[in-house]
Design a protein around this motif. Structure first.
Motif, PDB file in Angstrom:
ATOM      1  N   CYS A 169       6.314  -9.042   3.281  1.00 28.20           N
ATOM      2  CA  CYS A 169       7.265  -7.989   2.910  1.00 28.20           C
ATOM      3  C   CYS A 169       8.636  -8.349   3.464  1.00 28.20           C
ATOM      4  O   CYS A 169       8.795  -8.466   4.685  1.00 28.20           O
ATOM      5  N   ILE A 170       9.598  -8.525   2.583  1.00 26.72           N
ATOM      6  CA  ILE A 170      10.980  -8.765   3.000  1.00 26.72           C
ATOM      7  C   ILE A 170      11.698  -7.424   2.956  1.00 26.72           C
ATOM      8  O   ILE A 170      11.949  -6.867   1.887  1.00 26.72           O
ATOM      9  N   MET A 171      12.040  -6.883   4.127  1.00 30.03           N
ATOM     10  CA  MET A 171      12.705  -5.585   4.225  1.00 30.03           C
ATOM     11  C   MET A 171      14.207  -5.809   4.107  1.00 30.03           C
ATOM     12  O   MET A 171      14.918  -6.036   5.093  1.00 30.03           O
ATOM     13  N   ASP A 172      14.702  -5.759   2.880  1.00 29.01           N
ATOM     14  CA  ASP A 172      16.080  -6.143   2.583  1.00 29.01           C
ATOM     15  C   ASP A 172      17.121  -5.370   3.389  1.00 29.01           C
ATOM     16  O   ASP A 172      18.177  -5.902   3.722  1.00 29.01           O
ATOM     17  N   ALA A 173      16.841  -4.096   3.687  1.00 24.67           N
ATOM     18  CA  ALA A 173      17.835  -3.248   4.331  1.00 24.67           C
ATOM     19  C   ALA A 173      17.702  -3.200   5.847  1.00 24.67           C
ATOM     20  O   ALA A 173      18.463  -2.502   6.513  1.00 24.67           O
ATOM     21  N   ILE A 174      16.719  -3.928   6.407  1.00 23.02           N
ATOM     22  CA  ILE A 174      16.492  -3.894   7.854  1.00 23.02           C
ATOM     23  C   ILE A 174      16.720  -5.285   8.434  1.00 23.02           C
ATOM     24  O   ILE A 174      16.076  -6.240   8.007  1.00 23.02           O
ATOM     25  N   PRO A 179      17.152 -10.604   6.869  1.00 25.05           N
ATOM     26  CA  PRO A 179      16.311  -9.414   6.770  1.00 25.05           C
ATOM     27  C   PRO A 179      15.021  -9.553   7.559  1.00 25.05           C
ATOM     28  O   PRO A 179      14.540 -10.664   7.810  1.00 25.05           O
ATOM     29  N   LEU A 180      14.453  -8.416   7.940  1.00 24.95           N
ATOM     30  CA  LEU A 180      13.165  -8.400   8.618  1.00 24.95           C
ATOM     31  C   LEU A 180      12.068  -8.824   7.643  1.00 24.95           C
ATOM     32  O   LEU A 180      12.015  -8.338   6.518  1.00 24.95           O
ATOM     33  N   VAL A 181      11.196  -9.722   8.089  1.00 21.18           N
ATOM     34  CA  VAL A 181      10.075 -10.179   7.265  1.00 21.18           C
ATOM     35  C   VAL A 181       8.777  -9.775   7.956  1.00 21.18           C
ATOM     36  O   VAL A 181       8.557 -10.104   9.130  1.00 21.18           O
ATOM     37  N   LEU A 182       7.937  -9.039   7.229  1.00 22.98           N
ATOM     38  CA  LEU A 182       6.635  -8.633   7.748  1.00 22.98           C
ATOM     39  C   LEU A 182       5.552  -9.480   7.089  1.00 22.98           C
ATOM     40  O   LEU A 182       5.629  -9.790   5.896  1.00 22.98           O
ATOM     41  N   LYS A 183       4.551  -9.856   7.865  1.00 25.75           N
ATOM     42  CA  LYS A 183       3.460 -10.670   7.333  1.00 25.75           C
ATOM     43  C   LYS A 183       2.125 -10.144   7.854  1.00 25.75           C
ATOM     44  O   LYS A 183       2.066  -9.392   8.838  1.00 25.75           O
ATOM     45  N   ASN A 184       1.050 -10.544   7.207  1.00 25.31           N
ATOM     46  CA  ASN A 184      -0.294 -10.167   7.657  1.00 25.31           C
ATOM     47  C   ASN A 184      -0.571 -10.669   9.069  1.00 25.31           C
ATOM     48  O   ASN A 184      -0.217 -11.806   9.409  1.00 25.31           O
ATOM     49  N   PRO A 212      10.560  -0.529  12.914  1.00 31.34           N
ATOM     50  CA  PRO A 212      11.769   0.031  12.311  1.00 31.34           C
ATOM     51  C   PRO A 212      11.615   0.535  10.874  1.00 31.34           C
ATOM     52  O   PRO A 212      12.620   0.756  10.206  1.00 31.34           O
ATOM     53  N   ILE A 213      10.384   0.686  10.350  1.00 30.32           N
ATOM     54  CA  ILE A 213      10.243   1.149   8.972  1.00 30.32           C
ATOM     55  C   ILE A 213      10.036   2.665   8.946  1.00 30.32           C
ATOM     56  O   ILE A 213       9.662   3.278   9.944  1.00 30.32           O
ATOM     57  N   SER A 214      10.275   3.263   7.782  1.00 31.83           N
ATOM     58  CA  SER A 214      10.154   4.706   7.608  1.00 31.83           C
ATOM     59  C   SER A 214       8.838   5.059   6.926  1.00 31.83           C
ATOM     60  O   SER A 214       8.111   4.178   6.447  1.00 31.83           O
ATOM     61  N   VAL A 215       8.536   6.354   6.875  1.00 34.85           N
ATOM     62  CA  VAL A 215       7.340   6.822   6.157  1.00 34.85           C
ATOM     63  C   VAL A 215       7.397   6.375   4.702  1.00 34.85           C
ATOM     64  O   VAL A 215       6.414   5.889   4.138  1.00 34.85           O
ATOM     65  N   PHE A 216       8.543   6.554   4.081  1.00 39.92           N
ATOM     66  CA  PHE A 216       8.705   6.194   2.668  1.00 39.92           C
ATOM     67  C   PHE A 216       8.407   4.715   2.446  1.00 39.92           C
ATOM     68  O   PHE A 216       7.660   4.339   1.536  1.00 39.92           O
ATOM     69  N   GLN A 217       8.982   3.842   3.282  1.00 39.12           N
ATOM     70  CA  GLN A 217       8.760   2.405   3.126  1.00 39.12           C
ATOM     71  C   GLN A 217       7.306   2.032   3.393  1.00 39.12           C
ATOM     72  O   GLN A 217       6.724   1.224   2.668  1.00 39.12           O
ATOM     73  N   ALA A 218       6.715   2.644   4.419  1.00 43.06           N
ATOM     74  CA  ALA A 218       5.314   2.358   4.746  1.00 43.06           C
ATOM     75  C   ALA A 218       4.391   2.789   3.614  1.00 43.06           C
ATOM     76  O   ALA A 218       3.456   2.064   3.237  1.00 43.06           O
TER      77      ALA A 218
END
Length: 399
Positions: free
Chosen positions: A248-253, A307-312, A378-384
């Motif tokens: 997940c590439i979190m473009d705004a974070i 941007p923040l990158v999330l991975k498994n 740093p993610i929100s309920v909506f993003q999660a």
């Protein structure tokens, strides 16, 4: 969203001229503000001494720290303008308090020190998904409703429309807050926010400028499409490469948000954004210079560390159970290909640090159509919620 507000049926206006739409919005806003001031003049509660009022509201806020009692705090914010301003000042964001209070809380980052526990109920026949906040230690109690999503199949893609209202999940609704869109194979997804995630965010180009009348959040809100995250699943035909792998590439974070003292953009209100536009991003050329340029421009001003990158989080193979395992600390009880934990990925060439071991989002099955969803800063309920919806989507080439 049942935070003491009632949704109202609002009219959707199609206008190809942003200037005309903005003028209409300004006129209506002025009229409603004048009407609101007249009503407040008649409200005896608005004449209380500010020092006394602040003390009363602070005591209510500190004592009513759990739902359903939390609704009293929301009710205080709806008495009049003076009450509302003080309540907004007193109530802290989920990042600090770990409590979801107002509708805007679903767009704000979660707590830094712990995971905020939620769960999702799926309705297969209606193709809907409802997100609830856990009120007890049970894996799936009655819960406090937060968000709802409806699956909409299209010819070349699938949309998940996300709303604050459990009974109205349409893009034309005043409670629409964003959507998740997949490609045909279900391997790539884009999360779109209905409002700008930060100052200077660019709205995705559409055929017309659409405004949604929303009495409960702002007199006129531009229901745009602001890309805030890109999700990709690695091709894994017949499961030959083990469990699903996602990124997940979190473009705004910014990636620095997970570091000590790092900051993620925090929306403070549902406010009108700008009407700037840029070409829609393609699904399949994720490594093109065009998207790299977008990612560098989509972050808040002053943030250029990527941007923040999330991975498994990598699972381990359990010899006795003959399956891949992750430690969900009792929050997941049923084995499923949908289960996952996401952690922050270190920048290219950088060593992993302790903050890269913290689980930012975990999702897993606990019943036939019940799943837990726990998230943190740093993610929100909506993003999660949107990321978890991508796990529900059919993936022809990933399993």
């Amino acid at each position: 969203m049942n935070f003491g507000f009632r949704s109202r049926s609002c009219r959707v206006i199609q206008d190809s001229s942003p200037a005309a739409a903005a003028a209409m919005a300004a006129t209506q806003e002025e009229e409603e503000e004048r009407e609101g001031l007249k009503n407040e003049e008649k409200c005896c509660w608005g004449n209380m001494p500010l020092e006394l009022l602040r003390e009363v509201l602070m005591r209510i806020e500190s004592s009513e720290n759990n739902w359903p009692l939390r609704k009293n705090v929301v009710a205080c914010g709806g008495v009049c303008r003076s009450w509302r301003e003080i309540v907004k000042e007193i109530v802290r964001t989920p990042e600090v308090s770990g409590i979801i209070t107002f509708p805007i809380s679903v767009k704000q980052p979660g707590p830094r020190e712990s995971l905020l526990r939620c769960f999702i109920k799926r309705n297969r026949s209606m193709q809907t998904y409802h997100l609830y906040l856990n009120l007890t230690q049970a894996l799936a109690d009655d819960g406090k409703f937060l968000l709802a999503a409806r699956k909409c199949r299209r010819t070349t893609c699938t949309d998940y429309i996300i709303s604050l209202n459990a009974d109205d999940m349409s893009k034309g609704s005043s409670t629409y807050i964003g959507k998740l869109r997949s490609n045909f194979l279900g391997t790539k997804f884009v999360i779109y926010d209905g409002l700008p995630p930060h100052a200077g965010a660019k709205i995705s180009k559409s055929r017309s400028t659409r405004l949604v009348g929303s009495k409960q959040v702002s007199p006129r809100v531009p229901a745009g499409s602001y890309p805030v995250a890109h999700i990709s699943y690695e091709l894994n035909v017949l499961g030959s490469r083990g469990p699903r792998r996602m990124q997940c590439i979190m473009d705004a974070i910014p990636s620095s948000a997970v570091e000590p003292g790092g900051v993620a953009p925090t929306q403070t209100e549902f406010h009108p954004g700008n009407y700037d536009s840029f070409p829609s991003l393609p699904f399949f050329r994720s490594k093109s210079s065009r998207i790299e340029k977008f990612l560098s421009n989509s972050l808040p001003s002053g943030q250029r560390d990527g941007p923040l990158v999330l991975k498994n989080k990598s699972p381990r193979w359990h010899e006795q159970l003959q399956c891949w395992c992750l430690n969900f600390h009792g929050r997941v009880t049923v084995a499923s290909v949908k289960n996952f934990q996401l952690v922050a990925s270190p920048a290219s060439g950088q060593p992993a640090r302790p903050e890269h071991e913290k689980v930012i989002l975990q999702f897993g099955k606990v019943g036939k159509d019940v799943f837990t969803m726990d998230y943190r800063y740093p993610i929100s309920v909506f993003q999660a919620f949107a990321i978890c919806l991508s796990s529900f989507d059919t993936k022809i080439a990933c399993e």
